[in-house]
Motif scaffolding. Sequence first.
Motif, mmCIF file in Angstrom:
data_model
loop_
_atom_site.group_PDB
_atom_site.id
_atom_site.type_symbol
_atom_site.label_atom_id
_atom_site.label_comp_id
_atom_site.label_asym_id
_atom_site.label_seq_id
_atom_site.Cartn_x
_atom_site.Cartn_y
_atom_site.Cartn_z
ATOM 1 N N GLU A 48 9.632 -8.059 6.227
ATOM 2 C CA GLU A 48 10.090 -7.315 7.403
ATOM 3 C C GLU A 48 10.051 -5.812 7.130
ATOM 4 O O GLU A 48 9.664 -5.027 8.012
ATOM 5 N N ARG A 49 10.443 -5.387 5.927
ATOM 6 C CA ARG A 49 10.389 -3.956 5.585
ATOM 7 C C ARG A 49 8.939 -3.467 5.515
ATOM 8 O O ARG A 49 8.630 -2.356 5.964
ATOM 9 N N VAL A 50 8.056 -4.297 4.956
ATOM 10 C CA VAL A 50 6.638 -3.920 4.913
ATOM 11 C C VAL A 50 6.092 -3.772 6.327
ATOM 12 O O VAL A 50 5.358 -2.817 6.633
ATOM 13 N N LEU A 51 6.445 -4.700 7.199
ATOM 14 C CA LEU A 51 5.989 -4.640 8.589
ATOM 15 C C LEU A 51 6.423 -3.342 9.250
ATOM 16 O O LEU A 51 5.618 -2.689 9.945
ATOM 17 N N GLU A 52 7.667 -2.942 9.062
ATOM 18 C CA GLU A 52 8.153 -1.704 9.669
ATOM 19 C C GLU A 52 7.418 -0.484 9.114
ATOM 20 O O GLU A 52 7.118 0.453 9.863
ATOM 21 N N ARG A 53 7.135 -0.495 7.822
ATOM 22 C CA ARG A 53 6.370 0.622 7.241
ATOM 23 C C ARG A 53 4.960 0.664 7.805
ATOM 24 O O ARG A 53 4.427 1.752 8.085
ATOM 25 N N MET A 54 4.346 -0.479 7.970
ATOM 26 C CA MET A 54 2.998 -0.516 8.538
ATOM 27 C C MET A 54 2.988 0.011 9.966
ATOM 28 O O MET A 54 2.050 0.715 10.368
ATOM 29 N N LYS A 55 4.023 -0.286 10.728
ATOM 30 C CA LYS A 55 4.093 0.191 12.113
ATOM 31 C C LYS A 55 4.237 1.712 12.188
ATOM 32 O O LYS A 55 3.859 2.324 13.189
ATOM 33 N N THR A 112 7.482 -15.595 12.581
ATOM 34 C CA THR A 112 6.756 -14.954 13.682
ATOM 35 C C THR A 112 5.304 -14.713 13.275
ATOM 36 O O THR A 112 4.960 -14.696 12.093
ATOM 37 N N ASP A 113 4.468 -14.504 14.286
ATOM 38 C CA ASP A 113 3.055 -14.227 14.021
ATOM 39 C C ASP A 113 2.879 -12.937 13.214
ATOM 40 O O ASP A 113 2.027 -12.861 12.328
ATOM 41 N N GLU A 114 3.691 -11.919 13.543
ATOM 42 C CA GLU A 114 3.572 -10.652 12.823
ATOM 43 C C GLU A 114 3.900 -10.815 11.347
ATOM 44 O O GLU A 114 3.161 -10.332 10.480
ATOM 45 N N LEU A 115 5.006 -11.493 11.057
ATOM 46 C CA LEU A 115 5.383 -11.687 9.656
ATOM 47 C C LEU A 115 4.388 -12.595 8.943
ATOM 48 O O LEU A 115 4.095 -12.393 7.757
#
Length: 227
Positions: A48-55, A112-115
């Motif tokens: 989840e933290r990686v996803l937020e950084r990517m965004k 989720t698909d994003e994760l």
Amino acid sequence: MIEGARVRLNRWQQAAVALGSAVGALLDPRRADLIAALGETTGKPAFERVLERMKKSPEGRAVLLEKPRVISSKVGHAWDLPSNTFGAAYAKFMGSRNFSPDDRPPVRFMETDELAYVAMRAREVHDFWHTLFGLPTNLLGESALKVIEFEQMYLPMCLMSVVGGSARFNEKQRKLFFQHYFPWAIRAGMQSTDLMCVFYERHFHEDLDDVRRKWGIIPAPAAPKET
């Protein structure tokens, strides 16, 4: 491969899968499916933290938008690139070991698909990182790369892999790892850019040394010669 094969687990089921995967992976480190399951069931907060950084990163957002896959049909052109390029170095790394980018196990336990995509991306760029850092695929090299992966993503599985890997070292390997590879890996992981926010496929045609400099990558030093 990302959608359709996922299994939703409650917390008790996640704990059971994590424990079973951890024990199985320790008994047989070659079981990539168990290592993958351990990473997924213990790594949701990290992903989840990686996803937020990517965004928050322009290149990271492009990766999330286009969802590139590191599979033969998508990266096969790397084998045709000039020898000085990052793509050619990756192709040489894979070819010399008879590896296929299609061998990665699917994501099964992300909600989720994003994760699920972030988890798959982390799995699929592993060999890009081997290439960029110049690390072998033996126990020492994999353990050193897990140190870097932990610093980049804070995945518990990476830390557990380092502990498990070091437990299998002989005395000579243990001394070499903790005196030589471990200090380098700590420094290399901290100095590098956020490597999950890189759209590697767009840089295949660039010079390997140039992309290393651009991303702050310190290649692994040669092991000291015995005296």
